[in-house]
Design a protein around this motif. Structure first.
Motif, PDB file in Angstrom:
ATOM      1  N   GLY A  64      34.604  88.103 -67.888  1.00  0.00           N
ATOM      2  CA  GLY A  64      36.029  87.769 -67.904  1.00  0.00           C
ATOM      3  C   GLY A  64      36.934  88.967 -67.877  1.00  0.00           C
ATOM      4  O   GLY A  64      36.524  90.085 -67.560  1.00  0.00           O
ATOM      5  N   GLU A  83      40.224  82.763 -75.713  1.00  0.00           N
ATOM      6  CA  GLU A  83      39.931  82.519 -74.301  1.00  0.00           C
ATOM      7  C   GLU A  83      38.827  83.445 -73.805  1.00  0.00           C
ATOM      8  O   GLU A  83      37.924  83.014 -73.085  1.00  0.00           O
ATOM      9  CB  GLU A  83      41.186  82.711 -73.454  1.00  0.00           C
ATOM     10  CG  GLU A  83      42.202  81.626 -73.626  1.00  0.00           C
ATOM     11  CD  GLU A  83      43.501  81.894 -72.893  1.00  0.00           C
ATOM     12  OE1 GLU A  83      43.843  83.080 -72.648  1.00  0.00           O
ATOM     13  OE2 GLU A  83      44.183  80.909 -72.556  1.00  0.00           O
ATOM     14  N   GLU A  87      35.114  82.328 -72.478  1.00  0.00           N
ATOM     15  CA  GLU A  87      34.604  82.663 -71.148  1.00  0.00           C
ATOM     16  C   GLU A  87      33.264  83.386 -71.229  1.00  0.00           C
ATOM     17  O   GLU A  87      32.338  83.092 -70.470  1.00  0.00           O
ATOM     18  CB  GLU A  87      35.613  83.512 -70.376  1.00  0.00           C
ATOM     19  CG  GLU A  87      35.169  83.731 -68.952  1.00  0.00           C
ATOM     20  CD  GLU A  87      36.288  84.188 -68.045  1.00  0.00           C
ATOM     21  OE1 GLU A  87      35.987  84.412 -66.869  1.00  0.00           O
ATOM     22  OE2 GLU A  87      37.434  84.330 -68.489  1.00  0.00           O
ATOM     23  N   GLU A  91      29.936  81.562 -69.644  1.00  0.00           N
ATOM     24  CA  GLU A  91      29.293  82.214 -68.500  1.00  0.00           C
ATOM     25  C   GLU A  91      27.940  82.830 -68.826  1.00  0.00           C
ATOM     26  O   GLU A  91      27.055  82.848 -67.980  1.00  0.00           O
ATOM     27  CB  GLU A  91      30.216  83.283 -67.908  1.00  0.00           C
ATOM     28  CG  GLU A  91      31.463  82.711 -67.277  1.00  0.00           C
ATOM     29  CD  GLU A  91      31.170  81.842 -66.056  1.00  0.00           C
ATOM     30  OE1 GLU A  91      30.201  82.119 -65.325  1.00  0.00           O
ATOM     31  OE2 GLU A  91      31.928  80.880 -65.828  1.00  0.00           O
TER      32      GLU A  91
END
Length: 172
Positions: A64, A83, A87, A91
């Motif tokens: 990210g 956030e 991420e 991922e």
């Protein structure tokens, strides 16, 4: 992300990001009790590459966008750290996190009290929550404040998460 030199951030080096990550790590530990906490990693910082901070798994891998230490008056860094953590988890661990136990859907950091028609970029009020869109957006709801996810888990899972948190508080 390891295309150039990286290092783990020193304790206190990014105080607001570090405090936000401590809050997010309470939620990470509630769902992933056997994993080490997320960490801040710093990449770059030489004459060719500007320094960037990332939320990473304990082994230093991340995914990210980079973060920067917020200035006074900037938005709550908890939004950005949550956030970034989400991420990295999605991922690299290949699973939605956190998941609403009622709708079985992934949640997202949002302002407290967000409605289904809220759009990213609108102002953030006080309070950052894990927000669930619900089915078709008609039954959206705040699942829990970021850092308080353990309290929103179903019975046995909630009790185990709180027990682990108390134990970490005694030994950590």
């Amino acid at each position: 992300m390891n295309d150039f030199d990286s290092r783990r951030a020193e304790p206190g080096e990014f105080p607001r990001l570090g405090a936000a990550l401590d809050t997010v790590n309470r939620d990470f530990a509630a769902i992933f009790p056997d994993r080490e906490p997320l960490v801040l990693m710093v990449w770059g910082g030489d004459e060719d590459i500007d320094e960037q901070v990332y939320v990473a798994l304990s082994d230093g891998t991340s995914q990210g966008n980079g973060l920067s230490e917020p200035e006074d008056g900037d938005a709550d860094p908890l939004v950005h750290v949550a956030e970034a953590a989400q991420e990295t988890v999605v991922e690299l661990l290949w699973q939605a996190w956190p998941v609403c136990p009622f709708h079985k859907l992934g949640t997202h950091p949002r302002p407290e009290g967000t409605t289904a028609d809220w759009e990213y970029g609108e102002s953030w009020g006080p309070g950052v929550v894990w927000w669930c869109r619900g089915y078709h957006g008609g039954d959206c709801h705040d699942l829990a404040r970021v850092g308080e996810l353990a309290g929103a888990l179903p019975g046995k899972q909630r009790r185990e998460a709180r027990r682990r948190e108390r134990k970490r508080g005694r030994t950590g």
